[in-house]
Design an enzyme around this catalytic site. Structure first.
Site, mmCIF file in Angstrom:
data_model
loop_
_atom_site.group_PDB
_atom_site.id
_atom_site.type_symbol
_atom_site.label_atom_id
_atom_site.label_comp_id
_atom_site.label_asym_id
_atom_site.label_seq_id
_atom_site.Cartn_x
_atom_site.Cartn_y
_atom_site.Cartn_z
ATOM 1 N N GLU A 287 0.835 -1.208 0.000
ATOM 2 C CA GLU A 287 0.000 0.000 0.000
ATOM 3 C C GLU A 287 0.869 1.258 0.000
ATOM 4 O OE1 GLU A 287 -4.109 -1.068 2.321
ATOM 5 O OE2 GLU A 287 -2.286 -0.883 3.535
ATOM 6 N N GLU A 288 1.906 1.245 0.821
ATOM 7 C CA GLU A 288 2.807 2.399 0.902
ATOM 8 C C GLU A 288 3.418 2.694 -0.464
ATOM 9 O OE1 GLU A 288 6.537 3.886 3.725
ATOM 10 O OE2 GLU A 288 5.669 1.889 3.987
#
Length: 421
Positions: free
Chosen positions: A167-168
């Protein structure tokens, strides 16, 4: 017998009143149509709770969003004083208290009437991922305290959570390409917004690759906390480099094939690459963010890492308490090894890497991409509609209304005050 001058004057004024009044009514009814008022502004806040520090980003966008996604810009960024929230595992209350100064600042930026509808998020990354792996109870207590503090402010707090490594990286990719406008962004008049943030030789409308990571947390192991490398100190750069290389498996693919990690084929790199987060901060400290060639990068890192600790302390007194000074050598070797030996950036390809902190006056990281994703879940407000008229017709209408009022006032004055002998 003729009419008196008074009667003539009053009669003329009454005629003017009737005619100008009729004209004003006609003009007021002609060309009236519904028009939309300019959209209001919405706000959102994201705490980026990293391993070494926390930052609060305040974003704003028009209330009537374009194409389902808010045209988001950064209104303010506030760095929370002190270490990352994961450092407060033994005293979770201090983690919450550390956020107050930035929250107070945010309340001076966001209008009071909009604060309670301002969506607010906290996303934690590497530090909290590691703490959760080591002691999930302590991680929960830290989250409870930061949530408690944020909920004491008049905002729409939507929770604190740990982002995965994927996600990052994904939100970071969205951020950089949104800012470079390779994800097409338009303003309210459907004209493309232009920002002078393209690097030399950059092709517009071709998405850029995002290179991000926390120092010494290699991407190939997907942020597995057990694989985090902690190499401290300087004076033994060869040992540091060797330890870092053990994190990677640069297995050869065989003839005519190039491998990145673990024997997986990797095609030659193409396009532009933006390195931010830990990549940028480490290279900025070493003054290596100005497009220096790979040979200079390599020589600078080796030169820095061969200095003794006392020499480094004397050379960089500005490093507060030298709390991060011991990390720059292993971080630099990690970045160099990852990019050069892992992703195969050679001397020629190295010029396509751009070490950046900002683009279009906005910090590069995962937070903006996070907001861009979440604004799709925030309902768009219907623009307020009012009745409007063309400027020329409106001016003419006002003129005849004023003329009617003036003639009526003058008629009254003549009727009441003029008494000819």
């Amino acid at each position: 017998m003729g009419s008196s001058p008074k009667a003539v004057a009053v009669g003329c004024l009454l005629a003017v009143i009737v005619v100008s009044g009729i004209i004003a009514l006609i003009l007021a009814a002609v060309g009236v149509k519904g028009v939309y008022l300019p959209p209001g502004t919405k706000y959102g806040m994201v705490f980026d709770a990293g391993s070494s520090h926390t930052a609060l980003y305040i974003y704003q966008w028009p209330a009537d969003k374009e194409n389902g996604t808010g045209i988001v810009s950064q209104a303010e960024a506030c760095t929370v004083q002190g270490p990352g929230i994961s450092s407060y595992a033994e005293n979770p209350a201090n983690a919450g208290a550390s956020l107050r100064a930035c929250l107070d600042k945010a309340m001076t930026i966001i209008p009071v009437e909009q604060q309670r509808e301002t969506p607010t998020y906290l996303g934690a990354t590497a530090g909290m991922r590691l703490l959760r792996e080591q002691n999930s109870t302590k991680a929960d207590l830290v989250f409870a305290e930061v949530s408690k503090t944020i909920q004491q402010y008049p905002v729409d707090f939507r929770g604190a959570r740990i982002l995965t490594g994927n996600e990052e990286g994904s939100f970071g990719w969205i951020t950089i390409n949104y800012l470079l406008e390779t994800l097409v962004k338009e303003n309210l008049t459907s004209q493309q917004i232009s920002h002078p943030c393209y690097p030399k030789g950059y092709e517009e409308n071709v998405t850029a690759a995002a290179l991000y990571d926390s120092p010494c947390v290699p991407a190939p192991v997907a942020h597995d906390p057990s694989q985090i490398l902690m190499v401290r100190g300087t004076g033994a750069p060869a040992e540091c480099r060797s330890a870092i290389q053990k994190l990677f498996n640069f297995t050869a693919c065989g003839a005519n094939r190039t491998c990145g990690f673990n024997g997986v084929y990797q095609p030659p790199g193409h396009g532009q690459f933006f390195a931010f987060s830990g990549f940028y901060y480490t290279f900025y400290f070493l003054n290596l963010t100005n497009g220096q060639p790979l040979s200079v990068i390599n020589a600078t890192i080796w030169g820095f890492c061969t200095k003794g600790w006392k020499e480094l302390q004397a050379s960089f007194p500005q490093e507060e308490s030298h709390s991060r000074l011991h990390n720059y050598c292993p971080s630099a070797f990690y970045i160099l090894t990852l990019l050069h030996e892992g992703y195969k950036f050679d001397e020629q390809m190295w010029s396509s890497i751009h070490f950046r902190q900002q683009a279009a006056d906005t910090d590069i990281g995962w937070a903006l991409g996070y907001v861009l994703n979440l604004t799709n879940m925030i309902p768009a407000e219907a623009p307020e509609q009012v009745k409007g008229q063309q400027r020329g017709l409106w001016a003419a209408t006002i003129f005849f209304i004023v003329l009617t009022a003036a003639a009526a006032l003058l008629a009254i004055l003549i009727q009441c005050l003029w008494n000819p002998t």
